[in-house]
Design a protein around this motif. Structure first.
Motif, PDB file in Angstrom:
ATOM      1  N   LYS A   1     -86.329  27.391  -9.969  1.00  0.00           N
ATOM      2  CA  LYS A   1     -86.639  28.215  -8.812  1.00  0.00           C
ATOM      3  C   LYS A   1     -85.410  28.425  -7.945  1.00  0.00           C
ATOM      4  N   PHE A   2     -84.649  27.344  -7.725  1.00  0.00           N
ATOM      5  CA  PHE A   2     -83.488  27.447  -6.853  1.00  0.00           C
ATOM      6  C   PHE A   2     -82.331  28.198  -7.509  1.00  0.00           C
ATOM      7  N   LYS A   3     -82.392  28.363  -8.840  1.00  0.00           N
ATOM      8  CA  LYS A   3     -81.354  29.127  -9.519  1.00  0.00           C
ATOM      9  C   LYS A   3     -81.466  30.619  -9.205  1.00  0.00           C
ATOM     10  N   LYS A   4     -82.615  31.045  -8.690  1.00  0.00           N
ATOM     11  CA  LYS A   4     -82.805  32.452  -8.365  1.00  0.00           C
ATOM     12  C   LYS A   4     -81.971  32.873  -7.160  1.00  0.00           C
ATOM     13  N   TYR A   5     -81.798  31.963  -6.213  1.00  0.00           N
ATOM     14  CA  TYR A   5     -81.178  32.316  -4.944  1.00  0.00           C
ATOM     15  C   TYR A   5     -79.673  32.508  -5.071  1.00  0.00           C
ATOM     16  N   ALA A   6     -79.172  33.549  -4.414  1.00  0.00           N
ATOM     17  CA  ALA A   6     -77.737  33.836  -4.442  1.00  0.00           C
ATOM     18  C   ALA A   6     -76.965  32.750  -3.698  1.00  0.00           C
ATOM     19  N   LEU A   7     -75.806  32.402  -4.209  1.00  0.00           N
ATOM     20  CA  LEU A   7     -74.961  31.412  -3.559  1.00  0.00           C
ATOM     21  C   LEU A   7     -74.522  31.898  -2.185  1.00  0.00           C
ATOM     22  N   VAL A   8     -74.267  30.960  -1.287  1.00  0.00           N
ATOM     23  CA  VAL A   8     -73.798  31.324   0.052  1.00  0.00           C
ATOM     24  C   VAL A   8     -72.480  32.090  -0.040  1.00  0.00           C
ATOM     25  N   SER A   9     -71.600  31.655  -0.926  1.00  0.00           N
ATOM     26  CA  SER A   9     -70.309  32.332  -1.082  1.00  0.00           C
ATOM     27  C   SER A   9     -70.482  33.774  -1.528  1.00  0.00           C
ATOM     28  N   THR A  10     -71.448  34.018  -2.404  1.00  0.00           N
ATOM     29  CA  THR A  10     -71.710  35.390  -2.861  1.00  0.00           C
ATOM     30  C   THR A  10     -72.257  36.245  -1.729  1.00  0.00           C
ATOM     31  N   GLN A  11     -73.136  35.662  -0.917  1.00  0.00           N
ATOM     32  CA  GLN A  11     -73.682  36.402   0.217  1.00  0.00           C
ATOM     33  C   GLN A  11     -72.593  36.729   1.241  1.00  0.00           C
ATOM     34  N   ILE A  12     -71.655  35.808   1.440  1.00  0.00           N
ATOM     35  CA  ILE A  12     -70.549  36.044   2.370  1.00  0.00           C
ATOM     36  C   ILE A  12     -69.677  37.198   1.877  1.00  0.00           C
ATOM     37  N   LYS A  13     -69.411  37.214   0.578  1.00  0.00           N
ATOM     38  CA  LYS A  13     -68.627  38.312   0.004  1.00  0.00           C
ATOM     39  C   LYS A  13     -69.335  39.650   0.201  1.00  0.00           C
ATOM     40  N   ALA A  14     -70.651  39.654   0.048  1.00  0.00           N
ATOM     41  CA  ALA A  14     -71.422  40.881   0.251  1.00  0.00           C
ATOM     42  C   ALA A  14     -71.336  41.346   1.702  1.00  0.00           C
ATOM     43  N   VAL A  15     -71.376  40.405   2.633  1.00  0.00           N
ATOM     44  CA  VAL A  15     -71.249  40.742   4.059  1.00  0.00           C
ATOM     45  C   VAL A  15     -69.881  41.346   4.342  1.00  0.00           C
ATOM     46  N   ILE A  16     -68.843  40.823   3.718  1.00  0.00           N
ATOM     47  CA  ILE A  16     -67.492  41.351   3.919  1.00  0.00           C
ATOM     48  C   ILE A  16     -67.397  42.798   3.427  1.00  0.00           C
ATOM     49  N   VAL A  17     -68.029  43.070   2.279  1.00  0.00           N
ATOM     50  CA  VAL A  17     -68.054  44.447   1.771  1.00  0.00           C
ATOM     51  C   VAL A  17     -68.758  45.373   2.755  1.00  0.00           C
ATOM     52  N   ASP A  18     -69.902  44.926   3.273  1.00  0.00           N
ATOM     53  CA  ASP A  18     -70.635  45.729   4.267  1.00  0.00           C
ATOM     54  C   ASP A  18     -69.814  45.914   5.543  1.00  0.00           C
ATOM     55  N   LEU A  19     -69.037  44.893   5.884  1.00  0.00           N
ATOM     56  CA  LEU A  19     -68.191  44.978   7.070  1.00  0.00           C
ATOM     57  C   LEU A  19     -67.214  46.143   6.948  1.00  0.00           C
ATOM     58  N   PHE A  20     -66.595  46.271   5.787  1.00  0.00           N
ATOM     59  CA  PHE A  20     -65.609  47.338   5.581  1.00  0.00           C
ATOM     60  C   PHE A  20     -66.258  48.701   5.332  1.00  0.00           C
ATOM     61  N   MET A  21     -67.399  48.708   4.666  1.00  0.00           N
ATOM     62  CA  MET A  21     -68.013  49.985   4.304  1.00  0.00           C
ATOM     63  C   MET A  21     -68.923  50.555   5.386  1.00  0.00           C
ATOM     64  N   LEU A  22     -69.510  49.692   6.213  1.00  0.00           N
ATOM     65  CA  LEU A  22     -70.455  50.157   7.230  1.00  0.00           C
ATOM     66  C   LEU A  22     -69.952  49.928   8.654  1.00  0.00           C
TER      67      LEU A  22
END
Length: 198
Positions: A60-81
């Motif tokens: 079940k816990f393998k489904k959840y995205a890693l914190v590091s991956t979520q941080i990278k996604a936020v950085i992308v949104d920071l630059f794109m949005l």
């Protein structure tokens, strides 16, 4: 142990049919099964059930995205949005940095309100902002892993801005097995890996 465990195992492995099959097998030569008694057989079955339950819990816990991956996604949104909205707010609407400094509340409202509208639209329609899509992760309802409702998304995105300003809120995902932030917990959402989505 004994028959209570065997009945539980029967339900786990196939209901009434499983129970009849077990009784039939136990009626044969016990040495063929490698057990000296019904209790030993029940004890081994019980261990296997516990092992399978633990494995399912870990999966079940393998489904959840890693914190590091979520941080990278936020950085992308920071630059794109966020960055384009900041440029529009500071240089086009307020006439430069001095204008932004004098009207900071208005300036940030020019940035955050459009960001909320855009990000909510992305998450409601696709379950992904550009950042989430770039890393193949998705926002879902934590109860059933289906698309989050518009109410959940609105609550989450508003809370995410508040959480960003809070040190404690930013640290919470690092102490949770499911890597969910305070804004995810309060909106009952989660960010999961696309290849593990049910």
């Amino acid at each position: 142990y004994g028959w209570n465990t065997l009945l539980m195992a029967a339900a786990y492995y196939g209901g009434a049919g499983g129970a009849n099959k077990m009784k039939k097998n136990l009626g044969k030569d016990e040495s063929a099964h490698g057990f000296s008694s019904i209790d030993n057989y029940a004890r081994d079955v019980n261990k296997n059930i516990k092992k399978n339950n633990l494995s399912n819990k870990n999966d079940k816990f393998k489904k959840y995205a890693l914190v590091s991956t979520q941080i990278k996604a936020v950085i992308v949104d920071l630059f794109m949005l966020i960055m384009p909205l900041m440029y529009i707010s500071i240089y086009l609407l307020l006439g430069g940095r001095e204008g932004f400094a004098l009207n900071m509340l208005i300036g940030w409202s020019y940035i955050l309100i459009p960001y909320l509208i855009i990000s909510i639209a992305f998450l409601v329609l696709k379950g992904q902002t550009p950042g989430l899509k770039a890393y193949e992760i998705k926002l879902v309802n934590n109860l059933n892993y289906k698309n989050a409702s518009i109410i959940q998304v609105i609550i989450r995105q508003i809370l995410s801005i508040i959480v960003t300003a809070s040190i404690i809120g930013l640290l919470i995902p690092f102490f949770r097995k499911d890597n969910r932030g305070l804004h995810d917990f309060l909106s009952n959402t989660a960010v999961i890996l696309m290849n593990n989505k049910k």
